[in-house]
Design a protein around this motif. Structure first.
Motif, PDB file in Angstrom:
ATOM      1  N   CYS A 163       0.849  -1.194   0.000  1.00 56.46           N
ATOM      2  CA  CYS A 163       0.000   0.000   0.000  1.00 56.46           C
ATOM      3  C   CYS A 163       0.884   1.243   0.000  1.00 56.46           C
ATOM      4  CB  CYS A 163      -0.895   0.014   1.245  1.00 56.46           C
ATOM      5  SG  CYS A 163      -1.990  -1.410   1.315  1.00 56.46           S
ATOM      6  N   LEU A 164       0.651   2.099  -0.976  1.00 51.07           N
ATOM      7  CA  LEU A 164       1.495   3.281  -1.144  1.00 51.07           C
ATOM      8  C   LEU A 164       0.694   4.525  -0.797  1.00 51.07           C
ATOM      9  CD1 LEU A 164       3.064   2.276  -4.586  1.00 51.07           C
ATOM     10  CD2 LEU A 164       4.037   1.928  -2.290  1.00 51.07           C
ATOM     11  N   ARG A 165       1.141   5.239   0.206  1.00 53.98           N
ATOM     12  CA  ARG A 165       0.440   6.479   0.589  1.00 53.98           C
ATOM     13  C   ARG A 165       1.068   7.639  -0.173  1.00 53.98           C
ATOM     14  NH1 ARG A 165       0.255   4.988   7.063  1.00 53.98           N
ATOM     15  NH2 ARG A 165      -1.303   3.329   6.799  1.00 53.98           N
ATOM     16  N   PHE A 166       0.382   8.072  -1.223  1.00 52.00           N
ATOM     17  CA  PHE A 166       0.875   9.180  -2.037  1.00 52.00           C
ATOM     18  C   PHE A 166       0.585  10.491  -1.313  1.00 52.00           C
ATOM     19  CE2 PHE A 166      -0.679   6.501  -5.895  1.00 52.00           C
ATOM     20  CZ  PHE A 166       0.454   5.714  -5.847  1.00 52.00           C
ATOM     21  N   PHE A 167       1.575  11.374  -1.330  1.00 48.88           N
ATOM     22  CA  PHE A 167       1.409  12.728  -0.782  1.00 48.88           C
ATOM     23  C   PHE A 167       1.255  13.678  -1.965  1.00 48.88           C
ATOM     24  CE2 PHE A 167       2.394  12.607   3.841  1.00 48.88           C
ATOM     25  CZ  PHE A 167       2.538  11.235   3.952  1.00 48.88           C
ATOM     26  N   THR A 168       0.176  14.459  -1.972  1.00 49.34           N
ATOM     27  CA  THR A 168      -0.229  15.324  -3.096  1.00 49.34           C
ATOM     28  C   THR A 168       0.745  15.338  -4.282  1.00 49.34           C
ATOM     29  OG1 THR A 168      -1.071  16.765  -1.357  1.00 49.34           O
ATOM     30  CG2 THR A 168      -1.334  17.529  -3.617  1.00 49.34           C
ATOM     31  N   VAL A 169       0.284  14.715  -5.344  1.00 50.04           N
ATOM     32  CA  VAL A 169       1.149  14.497  -6.505  1.00 50.04           C
ATOM     33  C   VAL A 169       0.876  15.591  -7.550  1.00 50.04           C
ATOM     34  CG1 VAL A 169       1.922  12.763  -8.161  1.00 50.04           C
ATOM     35  CG2 VAL A 169       0.856  12.036  -6.016  1.00 50.04           C
ATOM     36  N   TYR A 170       1.943  16.048  -8.208  1.00 52.03           N
ATOM     37  CA  TYR A 170       1.774  17.061  -9.249  1.00 52.03           C
ATOM     38  C   TYR A 170       2.794  16.809 -10.346  1.00 52.03           C
ATOM     39  CZ  TYR A 170       5.981  19.450  -7.690  1.00 52.03           C
ATOM     40  OH  TYR A 170       7.285  19.730  -7.395  1.00 52.03           O
ATOM     41  N   GLY A 171       2.584  17.488 -11.455  1.00 53.31           N
ATOM     42  CA  GLY A 171       3.462  17.322 -12.618  1.00 53.31           C
ATOM     43  C   GLY A 171       2.583  17.323 -13.863  1.00 53.31           C
ATOM     44  N   ALA A 172       3.174  17.028 -15.017  1.00 55.43           N
ATOM     45  CA  ALA A 172       2.417  16.997 -16.268  1.00 55.43           C
ATOM     46  C   ALA A 172       1.190  16.105 -16.111  1.00 55.43           C
ATOM     47  CB  ALA A 172       3.305  16.460 -17.385  1.00 55.43           C
ATOM     48  N   ARG A 173       0.071  16.524 -16.692  1.00 64.12           N
ATOM     49  CA  ARG A 173      -1.221  15.784 -16.657  1.00 64.12           C
ATOM     50  C   ARG A 173      -1.877  15.786 -15.277  1.00 64.12           C
ATOM     51  NH1 ARG A 173       1.096  10.300 -18.925  1.00 64.12           N
ATOM     52  NH2 ARG A 173       2.340  11.160 -20.589  1.00 64.12           N
ATOM     53  N   GLN A 174      -1.418  16.608 -14.373  1.00 59.43           N
ATOM     54  CA  GLN A 174      -2.061  16.628 -13.051  1.00 59.43           C
ATOM     55  C   GLN A 174      -3.565  16.867 -13.208  1.00 59.43           C
ATOM     56  OE1 GLN A 174      -1.844  19.968 -10.390  1.00 59.43           O
ATOM     57  NE2 GLN A 174      -1.473  18.681  -8.594  1.00 59.43           N
ATOM     58  N   ARG A 175      -4.336  16.252 -12.340  1.00 55.57           N
ATOM     59  CA  ARG A 175      -5.794  16.418 -12.382  1.00 55.57           C
ATOM     60  C   ARG A 175      -6.144  17.907 -12.318  1.00 55.57           C
ATOM     61  NH1 ARG A 175      -6.488  13.031  -7.594  1.00 55.57           N
ATOM     62  NH2 ARG A 175      -7.861  14.688  -6.905  1.00 55.57           N
ATOM     63  N   PRO A 176      -7.117  18.322 -13.124  1.00 53.26           N
ATOM     64  CA  PRO A 176      -7.446  19.751 -13.135  1.00 53.26           C
ATOM     65  C   PRO A 176      -8.113  20.242 -11.855  1.00 53.26           C
ATOM     66  CG  PRO A 176      -8.835  18.511 -14.666  1.00 53.26           C
ATOM     67  CD  PRO A 176      -7.822  17.557 -14.150  1.00 53.26           C
ATOM     68  N   ASP A 177      -8.598  19.326 -11.007  1.00 53.38           N
ATOM     69  CA  ASP A 177      -9.254  19.763  -9.761  1.00 53.38           C
ATOM     70  C   ASP A 177      -8.226  20.065  -8.662  1.00 53.38           C
ATOM     71  OD1 ASP A 177      -8.928  16.784  -9.927  1.00 53.38           O
ATOM     72  OD2 ASP A 177      -9.552  16.879  -7.829  1.00 53.38           O
ATOM     73  N   LEU A 178      -6.964  19.684  -8.866  1.00 53.55           N
ATOM     74  CA  LEU A 178      -5.976  19.853  -7.802  1.00 53.55           C
ATOM     75  C   LEU A 178      -5.385  21.266  -7.839  1.00 53.55           C
ATOM     76  CD1 LEU A 178      -4.304  16.326  -7.887  1.00 53.55           C
ATOM     77  CD2 LEU A 178      -5.697  17.281  -6.054  1.00 53.55           C
ATOM     78  N   ALA A 179      -4.990  21.744  -6.645  1.00 48.82           N
ATOM     79  CA  ALA A 179      -4.682  23.164  -6.469  1.00 48.82           C
ATOM     80  C   ALA A 179      -3.688  23.730  -7.485  1.00 48.82           C
ATOM     81  CB  ALA A 179      -4.171  23.404  -5.047  1.00 48.82           C
ATOM     82  N   ILE A 180      -2.569  23.044  -7.695  1.00 49.75           N
ATOM     83  CA  ILE A 180      -1.523  23.632  -8.546  1.00 49.75           C
ATOM     84  C   ILE A 180      -2.052  23.870  -9.961  1.00 49.75           C
ATOM     85  CG2 ILE A 180       0.753  23.166  -9.583  1.00 49.75           C
ATOM     86  CD1 ILE A 180       1.484  21.730  -6.919  1.00 49.75           C
TER      87      ILE A 180
END
Ligand SMILES: NC(=O)c1ccc[n+]([C@@H]2O[C@H](COP(=O)([O-])OP(=O)(O)OC[C@H]3O[C@@H](n4cnc5c(N)ncnc54)[C@H](O)[C@@H]3O)[C@@H](O)[C@H]2O)c1
Length: 319
Positions: A178-195
């Motif tokens: 189980c991998l706990r991802f911490f807010t991920v960003y970069g190319a193709r980031q979901r449009p609902d996410l802050a950055i």
């Protein structure tokens, strides 16, 4: 060639994982994704456009809640590994649609684990979230900290997913990572996410809604670093069940984040200050020593470099 199933492989993180697997040339990749409209399915279609032409890649538009359809897919292909990333993501929308989140993130995960059991699949990597730490006060968050204080339905469904992974590993000898991802960003980031959302609004000269006083802190993780961790988890074989944090182990406040985006865009944000949102946690901060030790996880992109990289991608999409 190994057969790998990636659920949610048309999404942000899943499509990057597929890029990585295709580049290795040793995988037969099956992606299951329902291309739902949480955000534009057109974006998801464009995420997979380059994959569809690859001979070792197969895309199946299917819903992980549909166990009959999943049974057909598993009967056809004997998978060696599963990376389960399909989920209803996003904290705030989970407050208005808790049942949808539970059905997708919990029942969907059980459907896949049941088929893993039936077909003797031995490696199951589960995309969990830093949100499981909820309002824990001790930082940085470590994997053996309690996770009994989730504060959104989304977080609770991810914690439930981890628990059911443990159960299946114990009962049926399926290795679950189980991998706990911490807010991920970069190319193709979901449009609902802050950055992504902020970059779009600032570029358009529109106000950005900032919840709280800007002092909330997040550990933002660049997508290439996340993919390195996911890839290592596919090979992980030292124990039958394990949980890992995948973060950068560096936090910035919301105000600092906005400043970084403004500098990269060369444009000032218009701030529309709003009250604190229920479900949002005050801070996330990953202790990554266990992932460094057991997965050779070595995140490289600090937010100061990652935001300009994101903005470069964002501009390439919005010319
Ligand atoms: N992006 C982050 O910051 C972040 C942080 C923590 C955890 N996660 C987790 O990582 C995973 C991937 O997140 P993402 O940001 O790439 O999100 P995403 O929404 O871009 O990708 C998820 C994909 O799953 C698909 N999907 C959703 N419900 C489905 C269903 N019922 N059947 C089949 N497919 C379905 C979606 O269509 C989408 O393409 C999710 O499990 C998410 O909860 C993401």
């Amino acid at each position: 060639m190994r057969n790998i199933l990636v659920t949610g492989g048309a999404g942000f993180i899943g499509s990057h994982l597929v890029d990585k697997l295709l580049s290795e040339g040793v995988w037969n990749i099956t992606v299951i994704d329902d291309l739902n409209d949480f955000y534009s399915p057109e974006i998801k279609r464009s995420n997979i456009a380059g994959h569809l032409t690859q001979p070792n890649y197969r895309f199946i538009e299917a819903d992980i809640r549909d166990d009959a359809k999943l049974a057909e897919i598993f009967a056809e292909t004997k998978f060696d590994d599963i990376v389960h990333l399909a989920a209803r993501a996003g904290v705030r929308p989970s407050l208005s649609e808790p049942k949808l989140y539970a059905e997708t993130n919990i029942n969907g995960t059980v459907n896949l684990l049941e088929l893993a059991r039936e077909y003797g699949i031995k490696q199951f990597v589960f995309g969990s979230s830093s949100s499981v730490y909820g309002i824990n006060e001790k930082v940085p968050f470590a994997e053996d900290d309690p996770i009994f204080q989730p504060i959104s339905p989304y977080a609770a469904t991810k914690a439930a997913g981890e628990l059911i992974c443990h159960t299946y590993s114990h009962l049926y000898d399926i290795r679950t990572v189980c991998l706990r991802f911490f807010t991920v960003y970069g190319a193709r980031q979901r449009p609902d996410l802050a950055i992504h959302k902020f970059s779009k609004l600032i570029t358009e000269g529109k106000p950005i809604q900032v919840f709280g006083d800007g002092s909330s802190r997040r550990d933002y993780t660049y997508v290439d670093d996340i993919i390195q961790g996911v890839r290592a988890a596919i090979d992980y074989d030292r124990s039958i069940h394990e949980v890992f944090n995948l973060g950068e182990s560096q936090t910035v406040t919301l105000s600092e984040l906005i400043e970084l985006i403004e500098n990269a865009l060369g444009q000032k944000a218009v701030i529309d200050r709003q009250p604190w949102q229920p479900g949002d946690v005050p801070a996330t901060y990953a202790d990554i020593s266990k992932s460094q030790r057991l997965l050779d996880y070595d995140p490289k992109t600090k937010i100061q470099e990652g935001i300009p990289k994101f903005v470069e991608w964002f501009r390439s999409q919005n010319r």
